[in-house]
Design an enzyme around this catalytic site. Structure first.
Site, PDB file in Angstrom:
ATOM      1  CB  CYS A 107      -1.009  -0.034   1.148  1.00  0.00           C
ATOM      2  SG  CYS A 107      -2.366   1.135   0.849  1.00  0.00           S
ATOM      3  CG  HIS A 213      -3.712  -3.295   2.987  1.00  0.00           C
ATOM      4  ND1 HIS A 213      -2.686  -2.989   3.868  1.00  0.00           N
ATOM      5  CD2 HIS A 213      -4.217  -2.110   2.563  1.00  0.00           C
ATOM      6  CE1 HIS A 213      -2.585  -1.673   3.981  1.00  0.00           C
ATOM      7  NE2 HIS A 213      -3.500  -1.113   3.201  1.00  0.00           N
ATOM      8  CD  GLU A 215      -1.594  -5.894   5.432  1.00  0.00           C
ATOM      9  OE1 GLU A 215      -1.248  -6.152   4.272  1.00  0.00           O
ATOM     10  OE2 GLU A 215      -2.092  -4.790   5.771  1.00  0.00           O
TER      11      GLU A 215
END
Ligand code: MN
Length: 245
Positions: A107, A213, A215
């Site tokens: 990001c 993202h 994660e």
């Protein structure tokens, strides 16, 4: 924790390491076999930080000051700046590139990496006539792990290998994106409206950055774990090289 786990430096805002968003990065790194090491601006500026870590994860956060890529803030661009992070992370990213330290940008991290290497950013996707709503799922009612737009991945890229193909679905939480790509990097994923979603440096051991993202997706989308697994692999290789020399 076994001492043999590679140490993955994760950039973060001052005081930000305790947040649930930050914990997502640490959890993904741990699950892939790495040891997270938080790098708030005060730690990231240390000249020796790259000796203390085996790889660098440039994380998400606020916007990069447009003055750092030669622009003034565009009116109505809603730019929010974290000046200490900008200063620390741009110099850390440049040092990491110079020393071939493995880098994963996420990001804000893809934006940090691109600006560090001489590229520029769209200050606001809506003002740049892109599909701004699609790229920011805040307020959409979708969970953070839910994909909201597809990406097309470049054939032969490392990303295509990691995500097992030339198409994927990703989440999206950004109002900025890469504009002019820094020299040395190649675009390896784009959204349907043309927004750049991934960069790689094919001439360095491991430099990958993504606009989404991963994660926040790893618990439910196994392919996204490959990004962290590959970073930890590259970190192990760098450590093995350092021990030989
Ligand atoms: Mn997006």
């Amino acid at each position: 924790m076994s001492p043999s786990r590679p140490r993955i430096g994760i950039t973060i805002s001052t005081g930000g390491a305790q947040s649930p968003k930050a914990e997502r990065y640490a959890a993904a790194v741990r699950a892939a076999g790495g040891e997270p090491v938080w790098l708030p601006p005060g730690a990231a500026v240390s000249a020796r930080v790259l000796d203390d870590i085996d790889a660098l994860l440039l994380s998400g956060g606020k916007d990069i000051d447009p003055e750092l890529f030669g622009e003034r803030v565009v009116p109505d661009a809603h730019v929010e700046i974290d000046a200490p992070r900008d200063a620390a992370e741009l110099s850390l990213a440049r040092a990491a590139l110079q020393s071939d330290c493995p880098i994963l940008g996420i990001c804000r991290g893809i934006q940090t990496l691109n600006v560090a290497a001489g590229g520029t950013l769209h200050q606001d996707l809506g003002l740049a006539h892109h599909d701004a709503r699609t790229h920011d799922q805040h307020g959409s009612g979708k969970a953070e792990w839910e994909p909201v737009h597809p990406i097309t991945i470049a054939e032969g890229s490392r990303l295509a290998t990691l995500l097992h193909g030339m198409r994927a679905e990703v989440n999206s939480f950004h109002h900025q994106a890469v504009k002019a790509v820094a020299s040395g990097f190649v675009v390896t994923a784009t959204a349907p409206d043309g927004v750049i979603e991934a960069l790689e440096d094919p001439h360095r051991p491991f430099v990958i950055a993504v606009q989404w993202h991963p994660e926040r997706m790893v618990d439910r989308h196994a392919d996204q774990r490959q990004l962290f697994a590959a970073l930890i692999d590259a970190a192990r290789q760098r450590r093995a090289l350092a021990q030989k020399s």
